[in-house]
Design a protein around this motif. Structure first.
Motif, PDB file in Angstrom:
ATOM      1  N   GLY A  16      -7.923  -2.392 -17.601  1.00 43.19           N
ATOM      2  CA  GLY A  16      -7.784  -1.286 -16.666  1.00 43.19           C
ATOM      3  C   GLY A  16      -8.028  -1.693 -15.222  1.00 43.19           C
ATOM      4  N   GLU A  17      -8.386  -2.955 -14.996  1.00 40.88           N
ATOM      5  CA  GLU A  17      -8.627  -3.454 -13.643  1.00 40.88           C
ATOM      6  C   GLU A  17      -7.295  -3.537 -12.896  1.00 40.88           C
ATOM      7  OE1 GLU A  17     -10.219  -7.503 -11.444  1.00 40.88           O
ATOM      8  OE2 GLU A  17     -10.638  -7.204 -13.561  1.00 40.88           O
ATOM      9  N   GLY A  18      -7.296  -3.120 -11.639  1.00 40.18           N
ATOM     10  CA  GLY A  18      -6.059  -3.136 -10.867  1.00 40.18           C
ATOM     11  C   GLY A  18      -6.295  -3.595  -9.452  1.00 40.18           C
ATOM     12  N   SER A  19      -5.183  -3.841  -8.762  1.00 40.54           N
ATOM     13  CA  SER A  19      -5.253  -4.285  -7.381  1.00 40.54           C
ATOM     14  C   SER A  19      -3.978  -3.859  -6.662  1.00 40.54           C
ATOM     15  CB  SER A  19      -5.403  -5.805  -7.317  1.00 40.54           C
ATOM     16  OG  SER A  19      -5.544  -6.229  -5.985  1.00 40.54           O
ATOM     17  N   VAL A  20      -4.099  -3.658  -5.356  1.00 37.93           N
ATOM     18  CA  VAL A  20      -2.962  -3.306  -4.519  1.00 37.93           C
ATOM     19  C   VAL A  20      -2.890  -4.322  -3.389  1.00 37.93           C
ATOM     20  CG1 VAL A  20      -1.993  -1.576  -2.966  1.00 37.93           C
ATOM     21  CG2 VAL A  20      -3.183  -0.848  -5.038  1.00 37.93           C
ATOM     22  N   ALA A  21      -1.682  -4.834  -3.126  1.00 43.09           N
ATOM     23  CA  ALA A  21      -1.467  -5.750  -2.004  1.00 43.09           C
ATOM     24  C   ALA A  21      -0.380  -5.162  -1.118  1.00 43.09           C
ATOM     25  CB  ALA A  21      -1.054  -7.130  -2.501  1.00 43.09           C
ATOM     26  N   GLU A  22      -0.612  -5.168   0.185  1.00 41.46           N
ATOM     27  CA  GLU A  22       0.403  -4.730   1.144  1.00 41.46           C
ATOM     28  C   GLU A  22       0.890  -5.962   1.893  1.00 41.46           C
ATOM     29  OE1 GLU A  22      -1.196  -1.540   3.483  1.00 41.46           O
ATOM     30  OE2 GLU A  22      -0.851  -0.105   1.852  1.00 41.46           O
ATOM     31  N   LEU A  23       2.194  -6.197   1.824  1.00 43.46           N
ATOM     32  CA  LEU A  23       2.780  -7.411   2.380  1.00 43.46           C
ATOM     33  C   LEU A  23       3.465  -7.148   3.706  1.00 43.46           C
ATOM     34  CD1 LEU A  23       4.472  -8.808  -0.830  1.00 43.46           C
ATOM     35  CD2 LEU A  23       2.193  -9.293   0.041  1.00 43.46           C
ATOM     36  N   GLU A  24       3.259  -8.048   4.626  1.00 42.44           N
ATOM     37  CA  GLU A  24       3.990  -8.051   5.881  1.00 42.44           C
ATOM     38  C   GLU A  24       5.283  -8.832   5.669  1.00 42.44           C
ATOM     39  OE1 GLU A  24       1.384  -9.851   8.708  1.00 42.44           O
ATOM     40  OE2 GLU A  24      -0.125  -8.286   8.514  1.00 42.44           O
ATOM     41  N   SER A  25       6.168  -8.769   6.610  1.00 47.77           N
ATOM     42  CA  SER A  25       7.410  -9.530   6.542  1.00 47.77           C
ATOM     43  C   SER A  25       7.096 -11.006   6.290  1.00 47.77           C
ATOM     44  CB  SER A  25       8.172  -9.375   7.864  1.00 47.77           C
ATOM     45  OG  SER A  25       9.356 -10.115   7.834  1.00 47.77           O
ATOM     46  N   GLY A  26       7.779 -11.600   5.335  1.00 50.19           N
ATOM     47  CA  GLY A  26       7.573 -13.012   5.017  1.00 50.19           C
ATOM     48  C   GLY A  26       6.498 -13.262   3.983  1.00 50.19           C
ATOM     49  N   GLY A  27       5.776 -12.212   3.569  1.00 50.86           N
ATOM     50  CA  GLY A  27       4.716 -12.384   2.582  1.00 50.86           C
ATOM     51  C   GLY A  27       5.273 -12.446   1.174  1.00 50.86           C
ATOM     52  N   PHE A  28       4.435 -12.811   0.223  1.00 52.75           N
ATOM     53  CA  PHE A  28       4.856 -12.864  -1.169  1.00 52.75           C
ATOM     54  C   PHE A  28       3.668 -12.626  -2.083  1.00 52.75           C
ATOM     55  CE2 PHE A  28       3.799 -17.206   0.035  1.00 52.75           C
ATOM     56  CZ  PHE A  28       3.000 -17.646  -1.019  1.00 52.75           C
ATOM     57  N   VAL A  29       3.973 -12.251  -3.318  1.00 55.52           N
ATOM     58  CA  VAL A  29       2.968 -12.066  -4.359  1.00 55.52           C
ATOM     59  C   VAL A  29       3.467 -12.804  -5.588  1.00 55.52           C
ATOM     60  CG1 VAL A  29       1.881 -10.404  -5.916  1.00 55.52           C
ATOM     61  CG2 VAL A  29       2.209  -9.808  -3.540  1.00 55.52           C
ATOM     62  N   VAL A  30       2.585 -13.551  -6.234  1.00 52.89           N
ATOM     63  CA  VAL A  30       2.904 -14.217  -7.489  1.00 52.89           C
ATOM     64  C   VAL A  30       1.952 -13.646  -8.530  1.00 52.89           C
ATOM     65  CG1 VAL A  30       2.970 -16.409  -8.742  1.00 52.89           C
ATOM     66  CG2 VAL A  30       3.639 -16.324  -6.344  1.00 52.89           C
ATOM     67  N   ILE A  31       2.507 -13.112  -9.609  1.00 54.18           N
ATOM     68  CA  ILE A  31       1.674 -12.561 -10.674  1.00 54.18           C
ATOM     69  C   ILE A  31       1.880 -13.426 -11.905  1.00 54.18           C
ATOM     70  CG2 ILE A  31       1.237 -10.568 -12.151  1.00 54.18           C
ATOM     71  CD1 ILE A  31       2.305  -8.836  -9.832  1.00 54.18           C
ATOM     72  N   CYS A  32       0.800 -14.046 -12.357  1.00 54.43           N
ATOM     73  CA  CYS A  32       0.848 -14.903 -13.538  1.00 54.43           C
ATOM     74  C   CYS A  32       0.044 -14.246 -14.653  1.00 54.43           C
ATOM     75  CB  CYS A  32       0.231 -16.266 -13.239  1.00 54.43           C
ATOM     76  SG  CYS A  32       1.070 -17.201 -11.969  1.00 54.43           S
ATOM     77  N   ALA A  33       0.574 -14.289 -15.847  1.00 55.74           N
ATOM     78  CA  ALA A  33      -0.155 -13.812 -17.017  1.00 55.74           C
ATOM     79  C   ALA A  33      -0.872 -15.001 -17.646  1.00 55.74           C
ATOM     80  CB  ALA A  33       0.795 -13.173 -18.018  1.00 55.74           C
ATOM     81  N   GLU A  34      -2.077 -14.760 -18.141  1.00 55.82           N
ATOM     82  CA  GLU A  34      -2.819 -15.827 -18.817  1.00 55.82           C
ATOM     83  C   GLU A  34      -1.949 -16.417 -19.911  1.00 55.82           C
ATOM     84  OE1 GLU A  34      -5.722 -17.281 -18.323  1.00 55.82           O
ATOM     85  OE2 GLU A  34      -6.315 -16.043 -16.653  1.00 55.82           O
ATOM     86  N   PRO A  35      -1.961 -17.701 -20.092  1.00 57.81           N
ATOM     87  CA  PRO A  35      -2.899 -18.677 -19.543  1.00 57.81           C
ATOM     88  C   PRO A  35      -2.434 -19.335 -18.242  1.00 57.81           C
ATOM     89  CG  PRO A  35      -1.621 -19.713 -21.256  1.00 57.81           C
ATOM     90  CD  PRO A  35      -1.160 -18.279 -21.178  1.00 57.81           C
TER      91      PRO A  35
END
Length: 59
Positions: A16-35
């Protein structure tokens, strides 16, 4: 600081743990699942970004 243009929300279904990221132009998010995890980030002068993904070994 530039205004965010993308909002990414992620939630771990099991915990149930969560997070929010707000990206500026040129930003990125990488989401990896374990492992998998992001082990290293290298930024080059020409704008190239190299991300190294690794797999965690069971203990």
């Amino acid at each position: 600081m530039a205004a965010p243009i993308i909002r990414v929300t992620a939630e771990d279904i099991d915990s149930g743990e969560g997070s929010v990221a707000e990206l500026e132009s040129g930003g990125f998010v990488v989401i990896c699942a374990e492992p998998m995890y992001v082990a290293h980030e290298q930024r080059h002068q020409n704008g190239t970004v190299v991300l190294t993904l690794k797999r965690r070994e069971p203990a």
